[in-house]
Scaffold this active site. Structure first.
Site, PDB file in Angstrom:
ATOM      1  N   ARG A  13       0.829  -1.207   0.000  1.00 11.22           N
ATOM      2  CA  ARG A  13       0.000   0.000   0.000  1.00 11.22           C
ATOM      3  C   ARG A  13       0.874   1.272   0.000  1.00 11.22           C
ATOM      4  O   ARG A  13       0.921   2.005  -0.977  1.00 11.22           O
ATOM      5  CB  ARG A  13      -0.957  -0.029   1.204  1.00 11.22           C
ATOM      6  CG  ARG A  13      -2.063   1.015   1.164  1.00 11.22           C
ATOM      7  CD  ARG A  13      -1.647   2.418   1.523  1.00 11.22           C
ATOM      8  NE  ARG A  13      -1.056   2.539   2.857  1.00 11.22           N
ATOM      9  CZ  ARG A  13      -0.541   3.662   3.326  1.00 11.22           C
ATOM     10  NH1 ARG A  13      -0.531   4.767   2.584  1.00 11.22           N
ATOM     11  NH2 ARG A  13       0.013   3.710   4.520  1.00 11.22           N
ATOM     12  N   ASP A  14       1.604   1.499   1.074  1.00  5.79           N
ATOM     13  CA  ASP A  14       2.314   2.776   1.195  1.00  5.79           C
ATOM     14  C   ASP A  14       3.475   2.847   0.212  1.00  5.79           C
ATOM     15  O   ASP A  14       3.909   3.932  -0.172  1.00  5.79           O
ATOM     16  CB  ASP A  14       2.814   2.983   2.622  1.00  5.79           C
ATOM     17  CG  ASP A  14       3.071   4.447   2.939  1.00  5.79           C
ATOM     18  OD1 ASP A  14       2.734   5.304   2.097  1.00  5.79           O
ATOM     19  OD2 ASP A  14       3.616   4.741   4.010  1.00  5.79           O
ATOM     20  N   HIS A 205       5.591   4.953  12.384  1.00  5.00           N
ATOM     21  CA  HIS A 205       5.558   4.819  10.914  1.00  5.00           C
ATOM     22  C   HIS A 205       6.554   5.830  10.358  1.00  5.00           C
ATOM     23  O   HIS A 205       6.256   7.011  10.200  1.00  5.00           O
ATOM     24  CB  HIS A 205       4.125   5.108  10.438  1.00  5.00           C
ATOM     25  CG  HIS A 205       3.925   5.053   8.960  1.00  5.00           C
ATOM     26  ND1 HIS A 205       3.198   4.053   8.342  1.00  5.00           N
ATOM     27  CD2 HIS A 205       4.316   5.872   7.963  1.00  5.00           C
ATOM     28  CE1 HIS A 205       3.152   4.265   7.040  1.00  5.00           C
ATOM     29  NE2 HIS A 205       3.832   5.372   6.779  1.00  5.00           N
ATOM     30  N   HIS A 207       9.357   7.232   7.598  1.00  5.88           N
ATOM     31  CA  HIS A 207       9.895   7.269   6.232  1.00  5.88           C
ATOM     32  C   HIS A 207      11.357   7.693   6.356  1.00  5.88           C
ATOM     33  O   HIS A 207      11.710   8.476   7.237  1.00  5.88           O
ATOM     34  CB  HIS A 207       9.095   8.248   5.372  1.00  5.88           C
ATOM     35  CG  HIS A 207       7.712   7.760   5.030  1.00  5.88           C
ATOM     36  ND1 HIS A 207       7.289   7.561   3.744  1.00  5.88           N
ATOM     37  CD2 HIS A 207       6.667   7.420   5.805  1.00  5.88           C
ATOM     38  CE1 HIS A 207       6.036   7.121   3.741  1.00  5.88           C
ATOM     39  NE2 HIS A 207       5.630   7.033   4.986  1.00  5.88           N
ATOM     40  N   CYS A 238       9.620   9.499  -2.990  1.00  7.24           N
ATOM     41  CA  CYS A 238       8.945  10.684  -3.505  1.00  7.24           C
ATOM     42  C   CYS A 238       8.964  10.672  -5.028  1.00  7.24           C
ATOM     43  O   CYS A 238      10.028  10.548  -5.632  1.00  7.24           O
ATOM     44  CB  CYS A 238       9.653  11.932  -2.989  1.00  7.24           C
ATOM     45  SG  CYS A 238       8.995  13.432  -3.713  1.00  7.24           S
ATOM     46  N   ASN A 247       9.692   4.820   2.379  1.00 11.61           N
ATOM     47  CA  ASN A 247       9.401   4.096   3.618  1.00 11.61           C
ATOM     48  C   ASN A 247      10.657   3.407   4.111  1.00 11.61           C
ATOM     49  O   ASN A 247      11.458   2.907   3.319  1.00 11.61           O
ATOM     50  CB  ASN A 247       8.345   3.015   3.365  1.00 11.61           C
ATOM     51  CG  ASN A 247       6.970   3.598   3.163  1.00 11.61           C
ATOM     52  OD1 ASN A 247       6.578   3.917   2.049  1.00 11.61           O
ATOM     53  ND2 ASN A 247       6.257   3.759   4.241  1.00 11.61           N
TER      54      ASN A 247
END
Ligand code: HMG
Ligand code: MG
Length: 286
Positions: A13-14, A205, A207, A238, A247
């Site tokens: 997902r991320d 979470h 990055h 990005c 991530n």
């Protein structure tokens, strides 16, 4: 016995939501299936969001329905509103995540709502999930800084985290969305949040944009957090900075935790196979 730390795999997902290439559903399904062999208890598979906002997740239903489910794993999806929740349930998600932000500017840019509007929108999602016994996770994005508004006050993060907990989220994931955190700023933020949300209900979470994700995880471990989100192969990044880390990579976190003496329960060989697959997807070579 070693203390346990859980890695919540969010790569499908991320990570994949940021890949410029539109990845076929079959490749995403193969990645999730590979991740199912690693030993994660929770895998974030996809997002039931507007395909106009995030075209990369337009195949959410097909991906969620196509994976081979392994007993004991909760397959999660983002659901920003009731429409997304209904679609997630129809596709067989085991849990959903609502995603708010500690920054008004980011909330508007990401989900077209103020923070207050977003909380009002999330409440019926949580109620609908509770009615069918489905767990809901909550995210607070921009827990350190916002790409539009700069530094974010720890108290703003604490307010949104407390609201999500009060609404019924079983866990709140604190997102350093742009990877701006440093151990000191993470510690300050966590001190404010931990005053209103028990640490055993928090996840980190991070990055790795700034190269400090592991140091930030260490700061969070010092504060008692034992759940961390990470993406296989460091998927993500990005779209405007090709090659820039996104991530924090699951395999890096897993090895870091092992060196620090924590038990993640992951099979590192199976993880490396998933990493190779993720690398191929990122390059468009899968
Ligand atoms: P909106 O435009 O205000 O929504 O978007 P709306 O309710 O006015 O509806 C507009 C259109 O979208 C309608 O279609 C709806 O049917 C459709 P039309 O009539 O124009 O054809 N629509 C949907 N379609 C599919 N699924 C849905 C859905 N809802 C409405 N669920 C909305 C509001 C929230 C929908 C939109 O802004 C959106 O989808 N945003 C998602 C953005 C996103 O996914 N961002 C990435 C995830 S957050 C993140 O990565 C951070 C995190 O990792 C933590 C961290 O790193 O910090 C979690
Ligand atoms: Mg994220």
């Amino acid at each position: 016995m070693a203390e346990k730390v859980e890695i919540f795999e969010v790569g499908p997902r991320d990570g994949l939501q940021n890949e410029a290439r539109l990845i076929p559903a079959a490749e995403k399904i193969a990645l999730v299936d590979a991740l199912s062999r690693v030993g994660f208890r929770r895998i974030e598979v996809t997002s039931f969001v507007s395909p106009k906002w995030v075209p990369q997740m337009a195949d959410a239903g097909a991906v969620m329905a196509g994976i081979t489910r392994k007993p004991g794993i909760s397959y999660a999806a983002l659901a920003p509103n009731l429409m997304g929740f209904d679609a997630a349930v129809a596709a067989g998600a085991d849990e959903v995540a609502i995603f708010g932000a500690a920054s008004e500017a980011f909330s508007q840019a990401n989900i077209n709502a103020s923070i207050a509007e977003s909380l009002a929108r999330f409440a019926p999602v949580v109620a609908a999930a509770q009615a069918i016994g489905m767990p809901v996770r909550g995210y607070v994005s921009c827990a350190i800084a916002c790409p539009y508004a700069g530094d974010i006050a720890p108290e703003a993060v604490a307010r949104v985290a407390a609201a999500l907990l009060a609404m019924g989220c079983y866990e709140i994931s604190l997102g350093d969305t742009i990877g701006a955190g440093r151990p000191q700023t993470v510690a300050r933020m966590l001190a404010a949040v931990a005053a209103v949300v028990p640490v055993d209900r928090l996840a980190g979470h991070f990055h790795d944009t700034g190269g400090t994700a592991l140091a930030n995880i260490d700061a969070a471990l010092d504060h008692g957090l034992r759940v961390f989100d990470a993406a296989v192969g460091g998927l993500g990044g990005c779209p405007y900075a090709p090659g820039a880390p996104g991530n924090v990579a699951t395999e890096v976190v897993a090895r870091h935790l092992a060196v620090r003496g924590y038990e993640t329960g992951l099979d590192l060989d199976a993880l490396d196979r998933a990493v190779a697959m993720a690398g191929g997807m990122r390059d468009g070579n899968a």
